[in-house]
Design an enzyme around this catalytic site. Structure first.
Site, mmCIF file in Angstrom:
data_model
loop_
_atom_site.group_PDB
_atom_site.id
_atom_site.type_symbol
_atom_site.label_atom_id
_atom_site.label_comp_id
_atom_site.label_asym_id
_atom_site.label_seq_id
_atom_site.Cartn_x
_atom_site.Cartn_y
_atom_site.Cartn_z
ATOM 1 N N ASP A 193 7.944 -2.316 -16.538
ATOM 2 C CA ASP A 193 8.408 -1.776 -15.257
ATOM 3 C C ASP A 193 9.043 -2.987 -14.311
ATOM 4 O OD1 ASP A 193 8.626 -0.789 -12.517
ATOM 5 O OD2 ASP A 193 6.994 0.110 -12.623
ATOM 6 N N ARG B 74 21.856 19.863 -17.619
ATOM 7 C CA ARG B 74 20.475 19.119 -17.885
ATOM 8 C C ARG B 74 20.785 18.161 -19.234
ATOM 9 N NH1 ARG B 74 17.718 21.727 -21.130
ATOM 10 N NH2 ARG B 74 17.671 23.787 -20.060
HETATM 11 C C1 LIG Z 1 8.049 3.169 -6.711
HETATM 12 C C2 LIG Z 1 7.685 2.630 -7.905
HETATM 13 C C3 LIG Z 1 7.380 3.538 -9.021
HETATM 14 C C4 LIG Z 1 7.544 5.028 -8.888
HETATM 15 O O1 LIG Z 1 9.120 5.275 -8.767
HETATM 16 P P1 LIG Z 1 9.537 6.669 -8.005
HETATM 17 O O2 LIG Z 1 10.945 6.762 -7.833
HETATM 18 O O3 LIG Z 1 8.841 6.492 -6.570
HETATM 19 O O4 LIG Z 1 8.828 7.918 -8.466
HETATM 20 C C5 LIG Z 1 7.061 2.874 -10.302
HETATM 21 N N1 LIG Z 1 6.888 1.405 -10.256
HETATM 22 C C6 LIG Z 1 7.176 0.618 -9.260
HETATM 23 C C7 LIG Z 1 6.846 -0.725 -9.490
HETATM 24 C C8 LIG Z 1 7.396 1.088 -7.857
HETATM 25 O O5 LIG Z 1 7.634 0.518 -6.815
#
Ligand SMILES: *Cc1c(COP(=O)(O)O)cnc(C)c1O
Length: 385
Positions: free
Chosen positions: A176, A52
């Site tokens: 993001d 972990r």
């Molecule tokens: C898919 C996605 C997420 C979440 O990711 P997971 O791997 O599905 O938990 C977050 N932000 C964006 C832009 C995504 O496309």
């Protein structure tokens, strides 16, 4: 780490973070499928105590992702949402977050359904004009959350502009970067403090892994994230890390083709009589094309379009007829996928909120894959006929 940050992207994708296995000389990082490591005396070990906390396969991947984002530190998590969860856990009750209003549905859900209950407050605003951001900052604001291009409307947010405002108010900026990938856009170079990825998508690239990552060069933040990664424990297993390390080696080649195919398809859709609007940042007439061309190296393979017959039923008819654009959640794999945001990825966002951002009932989202584009166009033609 065998390779320096000075290399170009493709070289880093293949070499950064990985080195021949010290035990055997294996060129490819082995899958260290172990939970624990021998200690020759209490506390005497080779830097690995428990998987972990540290695992060599995960460590190679974390270094690779950090290098691709020009970051000092990388952290991998069991999913993109687990990575978001870790960032939010650096906050305290009473803190406020300002986020883009046109956002991945799962991000909206964890913000409003999990962290609101822990006393963190979220404001969702339209950041198309970045100056409006400043008006929403209070002395409680601790984090600005930006997704660009946004999902699914493909709006572009000015990362440098957001970073300037964030710095002036001593607020952290997280981007993001899932849709862009580090191939198209490096938010840390534009002034962001931390980058988040759903590795599940383009970085892994083969629709066979669920994983998330964070990358930062901020030492204090890295310490907090590292602590949370271990203390909360949402880490990926070594097998998945191996698959992602393999996927990354072709990230630049895949992205080139995603971009080429995306451009061809966006331009085809634009001229189709049944199509109303096409949302793709590569168009000169896209409202934020200027910023996209400054902060992105190319425009990617994510495209949304609405139909002149603006109903969910009309969209369903098209989606059912696709042969290559498989109807499925997710994006960023080598194969083309299609989706209906209003009922799939964005169903957890209330209709009133969807309408505000222009997410109409007929909107179809395409994740354009790396197949031969002529075949993809034929599939679109027959589905829209
Ligand atoms: C898919 C996605 C997420 C979440 O990711 P997971 O791997 O599905 O938990 C977050 N932000 C964006 C832009 C995504 O496309």
């Amino acid at each position: 780490m065998s390779q320096s940050k000075d290399h170009r992207f493709g070289t880093k994708a293949i070499h950064a973070g990985v080195m021949p296995d010290p035990a055997t000389g294996a060129i490819m990082t082995p899958i260290y499928q172990t939970s624990t490591y021998v200690q020759s005396a209490p506390g005497v070990h080779k830097g690995f105590e428990y998987s972990r906390s540290q695992n060599p396969t995960r460590q190679a991947l974390e270094r690779s992702i950090a290098a691709l984002e020009n970051a000092e530190y990388g952290f991998c998590f069991g999913s993109g949402l687990a990575a978001i969860d870790a960032i939010l856990k650096t906050l305290k009750p009473g803190d406020e977050v300002i986020s883009t209003n046109d956002l991945y549905g799962g991000s909206y859900r964890i913000f409003t359904r999990i962290f609101e209950d822990f006393g963190i407050h979220f404001h969702f605003i339209n950041m198309s004009d970045i100056e409006v951001l400043e008006k929403h900052i209070t002395d409680k604001t601790k984090l600005i959350w930006v997704e660009t291009p946004t999902n699914p409307m493909m709006n572009i947010i000015d990362i440098s502009g957001a970073a300037k405002i964030a710095k002036a108010h001593n607020v952290l900026l997280c981007v993001d970067n899932t849709f862009s990938t580090p191939y198209l856009q490096n938010p840390l170079n534009l002034g962001a403090d931390v980058v988040m990825h759903s590795v599940t998508k383009y970085i892994a690239g083969h629709s066979d892994v669920v994983m998330g990552a964070l990358a930062t060069s901020n030492k204090d933040l890295a310490e907090k994230i590292g602590f949370i990664q271990n203390a909360s424990g949402a880490v990926p297993g070594p097998q998945d890390c191996f698959l992602v390390l393999r996927g990354i080696k072709t990230l630049h080649i895949r992205m080139q083709r995603h971009c080429e195919n995306g451009s061809t398809i966006a331009n085809f859709l634009k001229t189709h009589p049944k199509v109303d609007k096409v949302f793709w940042p590569g168009f000169k007439e896209h409202p934020n094309h200027q910023i996209a061309s400054q902060q992105m190296h190319d425009y990617g393979g994510m495209i949304s379009f609405s139909l002149k017959e603006n109903t969910a039923g009309a969209a369903t008819e098209v989606l059912k007829k696709f042969e290559l654009f498989t109807l499925a959640e997710s994006l960023g794999g080598v194969e083309s996928l299609s989706g209906h945001p209003a009922t799939m990825t964005h169903a957890s966002i209330p209709k009133a909120e969807r309408d505000k951002v222009g997410l109409s009932d007929s909107l179809i989202r395409l994740s354009v894959g790396i197949e031969d584009v002529e075949d993809l166009i034929l599939d679109l033609k027959q589905a829209l006929a």
